[in-house]
Design a protein around this motif. Structure first.
Motif, PDB file in Angstrom:
ATOM      1  N   PRO A 192      11.829   3.790 -11.895  1.00 19.32           N
ATOM      2  CA  PRO A 192      13.123   4.430 -11.641  1.00 19.32           C
ATOM      3  C   PRO A 192      13.628   4.164 -10.225  1.00 19.32           C
ATOM      4  N   VAL A 193      14.937   4.001 -10.131  1.00 14.56           N
ATOM      5  CA  VAL A 193      15.608   3.819  -8.840  1.00 14.56           C
ATOM      6  C   VAL A 193      16.707   4.872  -8.761  1.00 14.56           C
ATOM      7  N   GLY A 194      16.589   5.786  -7.801  1.00 13.68           N
ATOM      8  CA  GLY A 194      17.566   6.861  -7.678  1.00 13.68           C
ATOM      9  C   GLY A 194      18.887   6.366  -7.121  1.00 13.68           C
ATOM     10  N   GLU A 195      19.946   7.116  -7.418  1.00 15.53           N
ATOM     11  CA  GLU A 195      21.277   6.770  -6.920  1.00 15.53           C
ATOM     12  C   GLU A 195      21.270   6.730  -5.394  1.00 15.53           C
ATOM     13  N   GLY A 196      21.666   5.587  -4.840  1.00 14.66           N
ATOM     14  CA  GLY A 196      21.767   5.464  -3.390  1.00 14.66           C
ATOM     15  C   GLY A 196      20.457   5.181  -2.685  1.00 14.66           C
ATOM     16  N   GLU A 197      19.370   5.036  -3.407  1.00 13.74           N
ATOM     17  CA  GLU A 197      18.080   4.744  -2.764  1.00 13.74           C
ATOM     18  C   GLU A 197      18.046   3.281  -2.304  1.00 13.74           C
ATOM     19  N   VAL A 244       4.043  -0.476  -5.277  1.00 15.66           N
ATOM     20  CA  VAL A 244       3.605  -1.559  -4.385  1.00 15.66           C
ATOM     21  C   VAL A 244       2.348  -1.150  -3.634  1.00 15.66           C
ATOM     22  N   ARG A 245       2.360   0.040  -3.029  1.00 22.10           N
ATOM     23  CA  ARG A 245       1.222   0.444  -2.175  1.00 22.10           C
ATOM     24  C   ARG A 245      -0.019   0.780  -2.999  1.00 22.10           C
ATOM     25  N   ALA A 246       0.157   1.108  -4.285  1.00 22.09           N
ATOM     26  CA  ALA A 246      -1.025   1.387  -5.111  1.00 22.09           C
ATOM     27  C   ALA A 246      -1.919   0.159  -5.228  1.00 22.09           C
ATOM     28  N   PHE A 247      -1.332  -1.046  -5.047  1.00 23.66           N
ATOM     29  CA  PHE A 247      -2.144  -2.269  -5.072  1.00 23.66           C
ATOM     30  C   PHE A 247      -2.817  -2.537  -3.728  1.00 23.66           C
ATOM     31  N   ASP A 248      -2.413  -1.811  -2.670  1.00 18.87           N
ATOM     32  CA  ASP A 248      -2.937  -2.021  -1.316  1.00 18.87           C
ATOM     33  C   ASP A 248      -2.821  -3.499  -0.913  1.00 18.87           C
ATOM     34  N   PRO A 249      -1.588  -4.021  -0.814  1.00 16.74           N
ATOM     35  CA  PRO A 249      -1.433  -5.459  -0.564  1.00 16.74           C
ATOM     36  C   PRO A 249      -1.882  -5.885   0.827  1.00 16.74           C
ATOM     37  N   CYS A 250      -2.387  -7.093   0.905  1.00 16.90           N
ATOM     38  CA  CYS A 250      -2.699  -7.736   2.178  1.00 16.90           C
ATOM     39  C   CYS A 250      -1.999  -9.095   2.162  1.00 16.90           C
ATOM     40  N   MET A 251      -0.806  -9.136   2.743  1.00 13.91           N
ATOM     41  CA  MET A 251       0.046 -10.322   2.593  1.00 13.91           C
ATOM     42  C   MET A 251      -0.422 -11.493   3.465  1.00 13.91           C
ATOM     43  N   VAL A 252      -1.083 -11.218   4.581  1.00 14.27           N
ATOM     44  CA  VAL A 252      -1.553 -12.347   5.400  1.00 14.27           C
ATOM     45  C   VAL A 252      -2.660 -13.112   4.672  1.00 14.27           C
ATOM     46  N   PRO A 306      13.527   2.500  -2.804  1.00 12.23           N
ATOM     47  CA  PRO A 306      13.134   3.536  -3.776  1.00 12.23           C
ATOM     48  C   PRO A 306      11.687   3.982  -3.588  1.00 12.23           C
ATOM     49  N   LEU A 307      11.493   5.297  -3.586  1.00  9.69           N
ATOM     50  CA  LEU A 307      10.156   5.846  -3.371  1.00  9.69           C
ATOM     51  C   LEU A 307       9.190   5.412  -4.464  1.00  9.69           C
ATOM     52  N   ALA A 308       9.656   5.428  -5.709  1.00 13.71           N
ATOM     53  CA  ALA A 308       8.765   5.056  -6.806  1.00 13.71           C
ATOM     54  C   ALA A 308       8.302   3.594  -6.663  1.00 13.71           C
ATOM     55  N   ALA A 311       2.060  15.919 -11.132  1.00 14.37           N
ATOM     56  CA  ALA A 311       3.435  16.398 -10.985  1.00 14.37           C
ATOM     57  C   ALA A 311       4.440  15.259 -11.065  1.00 14.37           C
ATOM     58  N   LEU A 312       4.081  14.095 -10.525  1.00 15.66           N
ATOM     59  CA  LEU A 312       5.009  12.957 -10.499  1.00 15.66           C
ATOM     60  C   LEU A 312       4.753  11.962 -11.626  1.00 15.66           C
ATOM     61  N   ALA A 313       3.805  12.302 -12.512  1.00 16.30           N
ATOM     62  CA  ALA A 313       3.463  11.409 -13.638  1.00 16.30           C
ATOM     63  C   ALA A 313       3.153  10.002 -13.145  1.00 16.30           C
ATOM     64  N   LEU A 314       2.284   9.908 -12.133  1.00 15.42           N
ATOM     65  CA  LEU A 314       1.927   8.604 -11.588  1.00 15.42           C
ATOM     66  C   LEU A 314       1.129   7.767 -12.578  1.00 15.42           C
ATOM     67  N   ASP A 315       0.641   8.402 -13.643  1.00 17.48           N
ATOM     68  CA  ASP A 315      -0.059   7.634 -14.680  1.00 17.48           C
ATOM     69  C   ASP A 315       0.911   6.906 -15.610  1.00 17.48           C
ATOM     70  N   ARG A 316       2.201   7.130 -15.417  1.00 15.54           N
ATOM     71  CA  ARG A 316       3.207   6.407 -16.204  1.00 15.54           C
ATOM     72  C   ARG A 316       4.032   5.487 -15.323  1.00 15.54           C
ATOM     73  N   LEU A 317       3.513   5.170 -14.160  1.00 13.79           N
ATOM     74  CA  LEU A 317       4.241   4.355 -13.191  1.00 13.79           C
ATOM     75  C   LEU A 317       3.402   3.142 -12.795  1.00 13.79           C
ATOM     76  N   GLY A 318       3.996   1.934 -12.934  1.00 12.96           N
ATOM     77  CA  GLY A 318       3.348   0.740 -12.391  1.00 12.96           C
ATOM     78  C   GLY A 318       2.368   0.055 -13.308  1.00 12.96           C
ATOM     79  N   ARG A 319       2.580   0.120 -14.615  1.00 10.04           N
ATOM     80  CA  ARG A 319       1.665  -0.550 -15.545  1.00 10.04           C
ATOM     81  C   ARG A 319       1.944  -2.047 -15.555  1.00 10.04           C
ATOM     82  N   ALA A 320       0.900  -2.846 -15.450  1.00  8.88           N
ATOM     83  CA  ALA A 320       1.057  -4.299 -15.402  1.00  8.88           C
ATOM     84  C   ALA A 320       0.533  -4.927 -16.685  1.00  8.88           C
ATOM     85  N   THR A 321      -0.421  -5.838 -16.566  1.00  6.60           N
ATOM     86  CA  THR A 321      -0.823  -6.647 -17.720  1.00  6.60           C
ATOM     87  C   THR A 321      -1.940  -6.028 -18.537  1.00  6.60           C
TER      88      THR A 321
END
Length: 484
Positions: A457-462, A472-480, A465-467, A240-250
């Motif tokens: 995408p960045v929504g007006e006033g966000e 970011v969270r799809a990578f499951d970061p561990c910053m420490v 931004p949720l996207a 529904a959110l086309a997450l397969d078109r979001l966050g493509r890297a290298t």
């Protein structure tokens, strides 16, 4: 052009700040800042090499076993030790237990909660997502936490405690298992398998692992209602959110290979280049850390055995405490998606060929690992022979070098050790999120996340931004771990 600073991020381990340049409603450029300095590499200088086993697990509270495993392998490499079969089996079980617990935590507590936000109200799947995944209140929290706690009892049996166990040693595992403990671990694995098959997949692990194409995944999905299982609901949301078109890297994926047994890993080692669909070997000598945009005294790209972590807070052009690891000078992405595409799982290879690395594919690969690793854990515990050796011993050399490469939940983790006159002369860690959340290098090439955020995408006033949060969270970061 407007500038948006997002951070500190919640629901990630450690401190993270992302600066976004936004134009025409989309991210035009991103700078990822790791605003915390730890200094473990400096703390270790001059210490007895075996002290690394005490210090490095403290780098992180959620992937401490991975840090222990990499340190034990680096020391074992320097000492010329090879663990006995029981030692390899126990080490694999310990590392797999933590890795899957991390995947579990990421999906149920860190990632899915974003789809229960009011911004998605009115979507056909929203009520089901909110009932299941809303932070604190969702039914999944009450279901998943006891299941995770029970699963982590395996680490108590195998490693004495979690986090910060001392069980993993250069020659294997210091904790031998008896017959009754084998039965207990096997029972806990069966209990966890039952939960996964009932709640996460609504199907057997073997059926999920056998999904070998996009067509097979679509057919599986078509026979189930959207709320039939948590995986099925995620697929509904992803479409529904086309997450397969979001966050493509290298689309260059690195895996050190994982869970070795008699010289052969469960998951293969290598580098997958998606545009050319080619797999290349990887050696630790291919790795260098560029510090041109980090607050470090030496900006040059250095192999970790020559690595330098002296700080320079006044360094011009720097914007992060994170160095920029590069593989033969190139940006690489690591994590579950990289592991599965390098290993050649047919569904993941096809997904990556169709849409590259993206939010949907990273999560699908992470969940697939439950279906592939739990059956392997069941085989490993059956193969342990009580009464046989779990650990080999050996002398520590006065002059040596060693490297320990493992796959943590979040991807490729390497420890490089130099011993001079019986003491640690250099110790360098390159963590998974160091790869994925690196700053720019000397050529100005952005890191993996910095590239993945462009076009988001960045929504007006966000303000947050949720996207962007999904990417970011799809990578499951561990910053420490990143800044160790």
């Amino acid at each position: 052009m407007t500038r948006l600073i997002v951070g500190p991020f919640n629901r990630v381990e450690g401190d993270l700040e992302v600066t976004l340049d936004v134009q025409d409603g989309r991210v035009a450029a991103a700078h990822v800042n790791s605003p915390l300095f730890r200094g473990f590499e400096q703390i270790l200088l001059g210490k007895d090499p075996r002290d690394a086993l005490v210090f490095v697990p403290r780098i992180c509270g959620i992937c401490s076993v991975s840090q222990s495993a990499a340190a034990a392998r680096a020391l074992g490499d320097a000492m010329g030790l090879v663990p006995p079969p029981n030692g390899e089996l126990a080490a694999n079980l310990i590392l797999a237990n933590e890795n899957l617990a991390d995947h579990f935590t990421h999906f149920y507590l860190f990632f899915m909660a974003d789809f229960a936000r009011d911004a998605y109200a009115g979507r056909p799947w929203f009520d089901a997502a909110r009932a299941r995944f809303k932070a604190v209140e969702g039914a999944a929290t009450a279901d998943a936490l006891p299941a995770r706690a029970a699963f982590l009892q395996i680490l108590g049996i195998l490693a004495g405690k979690w986090p910060h166990s001392l069980t993993l040693q250069p020659g294997g595992s210091a904790r031998g298992l008896g017959a009754s403990e084998k039965i207990r671990v096997h029972a806990l694995l069966r209990q966890f398998r039952g939960w996964l098959e009932r709640q996460l997949f609504g199907d057997s692990l073997e059926a999920i692992a056998a999904l070998d194409s996009i067509a097979a995944l679509e057919a599986w999905k078509a026979t189930r209602a959207p709320a039939a299982s948590d995986f099925r609901l995620f697929l509904e949301i992803a479409d529904a959110l086309a997450l397969d078109r979001l966050g493509r890297a290298t689309d260059r994926f690195l895996s050190y290979g994982n869970y070795p047994l008699a010289g052969s890993p469960l998951f293969a080692r290598g580098v997958w280049h998606a545009p050319s669909a080619t797999l290349a070997p990887v050696a630790h000598t291919d790795v260098a850390e560029d510090a041109s945009h980090a607050w470090m005294a030496d900006p040059h790209a250095l192999h970790p055995w020559q690595g330098d972590t002296r700080v320079d807070i006044e360094r011009a052009g720097a914007y992060s405490w994170c160095k920029a690891p590069r593989l033969n000078g190139e940006v690489a992405e690591c994590g579950a998606l990289a592991r599965q595409v390098v290993d050649g799982h047919p569904l993941i290879r096809e997904l990556v060929a169709a849409s590259g690395g993206n939010v949907a594919n990273r999560v699908i690969a992470r969940l697939l690992e439950f279906a592939r690793v739990v059956p392997a854990m069941e085989n490993w515990i059956r193969a342990i022979e009580p009464g046989e050796a779990f650990c080999h011993q050996g002398p520590m050399p006065d002059e040596a070098q060693g490297v320990g490469l493992v796959e943590a939940a979040r991807g490729a983790l390497g420890h490089w050790l130099v011993i001079r006159q019986g003491r640690i002369a250099n110790y360098q860690v390159v963590a998974p999120t160091t790869w994925n959340f690196s700053p720019r290098d000397a050529a100005g090439t952005p890191g993996a996340l910095e590239q993945a955020l462009v076009g988001t995408p960045v929504g007006e006033g966000e303000a947050v931004p949720l996207a962007v949060q999904h990417v970011v969270r799809a990578f499951d970061p561990c910053m420490v771990c990143t800044v160790h």
